[in-house]
Design a protein around this motif. Structure first.
Motif, PDB file in Angstrom:
ATOM      1  N   ARG A  70     -73.508 -63.437 -81.322  1.00  0.00           N
ATOM      2  CA  ARG A  70     -73.980 -64.077 -80.091  1.00  0.00           C
ATOM      3  C   ARG A  70     -73.647 -63.197 -78.883  1.00  0.00           C
ATOM      4  O   ARG A  70     -74.460 -63.044 -77.973  1.00  0.00           O
ATOM      5  CB  ARG A  70     -73.348 -65.459 -79.931  1.00  0.00           C
ATOM      6  N   GLU A  71     -72.462 -62.570 -78.909  1.00  0.00           N
ATOM      7  CA  GLU A  71     -72.040 -61.713 -77.798  1.00  0.00           C
ATOM      8  C   GLU A  71     -72.881 -60.437 -77.733  1.00  0.00           C
ATOM      9  O   GLU A  71     -73.290 -60.007 -76.658  1.00  0.00           O
ATOM     10  CB  GLU A  71     -70.566 -61.350 -77.987  1.00  0.00           C
ATOM     11  N   GLU A  72     -73.176 -59.841 -78.895  1.00  0.00           N
ATOM     12  CA  GLU A  72     -73.926 -58.589 -78.900  1.00  0.00           C
ATOM     13  C   GLU A  72     -75.415 -58.798 -78.653  1.00  0.00           C
ATOM     14  O   GLU A  72     -76.057 -57.953 -78.049  1.00  0.00           O
ATOM     15  CB  GLU A  72     -73.702 -57.855 -80.223  1.00  0.00           C
ATOM     16  N   GLY A  97     -76.734 -61.339 -76.970  1.00  0.00           N
ATOM     17  CA  GLY A  97     -76.942 -61.935 -75.656  1.00  0.00           C
ATOM     18  C   GLY A  97     -77.722 -63.233 -75.742  1.00  0.00           C
ATOM     19  O   GLY A  97     -77.604 -63.990 -76.713  1.00  0.00           O
ATOM     20  N   PHE A 128     -79.967 -64.581 -78.911  1.00  0.00           N
ATOM     21  CA  PHE A 128     -79.398 -65.110 -80.157  1.00  0.00           C
ATOM     22  C   PHE A 128     -79.928 -66.499 -80.467  1.00  0.00           C
ATOM     23  O   PHE A 128     -80.235 -66.806 -81.610  1.00  0.00           O
ATOM     24  CB  PHE A 128     -77.872 -65.145 -80.058  1.00  0.00           C
ATOM     25  N   ASP A 129     -80.060 -67.334 -79.446  1.00  0.00           N
ATOM     26  CA  ASP A 129     -80.518 -68.699 -79.672  1.00  0.00           C
ATOM     27  C   ASP A 129     -82.017 -68.766 -79.923  1.00  0.00           C
ATOM     28  O   ASP A 129     -82.514 -69.748 -80.470  1.00  0.00           O
ATOM     29  CB  ASP A 129     -80.154 -69.579 -78.467  1.00  0.00           C
ATOM     30  N   LYS A 184     -70.120 -64.967 -86.146  1.00  0.00           N
ATOM     31  CA  LYS A 184     -71.173 -65.651 -85.388  1.00  0.00           C
ATOM     32  C   LYS A 184     -70.994 -65.434 -83.885  1.00  0.00           C
ATOM     33  O   LYS A 184     -71.962 -65.150 -83.172  1.00  0.00           O
ATOM     34  CB  LYS A 184     -71.112 -67.144 -85.724  1.00  0.00           C
ATOM     35  N   ASP A 185     -69.756 -65.527 -83.415  1.00  0.00           N
ATOM     36  CA  ASP A 185     -69.488 -65.298 -81.990  1.00  0.00           C
ATOM     37  C   ASP A 185     -69.784 -63.851 -81.596  1.00  0.00           C
ATOM     38  O   ASP A 185     -70.326 -63.593 -80.519  1.00  0.00           O
ATOM     39  CB  ASP A 185     -68.028 -65.637 -81.662  1.00  0.00           C
ATOM     40  N   ARG A 186     -69.448 -62.912 -82.488  1.00  0.00           N
ATOM     41  CA  ARG A 186     -69.710 -61.506 -82.186  1.00  0.00           C
ATOM     42  C   ARG A 186     -71.215 -61.242 -82.131  1.00  0.00           C
ATOM     43  O   ARG A 186     -71.680 -60.510 -81.257  1.00  0.00           O
ATOM     44  CB  ARG A 186     -69.058 -60.635 -83.244  1.00  0.00           C
TER      45      ARG A 186
END
Length: 129
Positions: A51-53, A55, A58-59, A47-49
């Motif tokens: 969100r990181e990819e 940007g 994601f939200d 999930k963090d990856r």
């Protein structure tokens, strides 16, 4: 969760106590806890990856729309076949004409037929039959 109720989980626990015995049960319970913890960390890492990819977008993603349980092939086909603007006039299709080949076999036969006189019989080929 997979149709497991509290009673079913309790029965599975009692069977585990009898099969594993009181000596090995704490060891296997710790292993189960480690497995659950590692799976949770794996899911959070993914999930963090994401969100990181992705940007800040994601939200903004509607994850419920991407849920495979929402897949309805009839609705998808209906939406694909319906035009966006129901009042728009359909465009008339344009048909491209091919160039006429003057030496085609059809036109050669047609010219021969036209060249025959009114009372002349059609040419006969005895070897063709």
């Amino acid at each position: 969760m997979f149709g497991l109720t509290f009673e079913k989980l309790l029965i599975i626990g009692v069977i585990a106590v009898f099969l594993l015995g009181p000596e090995r049960l704490p060891h296997y319970a710790a292993k189960l806890g480690q497995l659950v913890r590692s799976l949770r960390d794996l899911a959070n890492g993914a999930k963090d990856r994401m969100r990181e990819e992705m940007g800040p977008d994601f939200d903004d993603v509607d994850w419920k729309k991407l849920d495979p349980r929402q897949y309805d092939p009839r609705r998808i086909i209906r939406e694909a076949l319906i035009d966006e603007d129901p009042f728009a006039q359909p465009e008339r299709p344009t048909v491209a004409r091919a160039a006429v080949n003057e030496n085609s076999a059809y036109l050669q036969r047609k010219r021969k037929r036209e060249a025959l006189g009114a009372g002349e019989p059609a040419p006969f080929d005895a070897e063709a039959t």
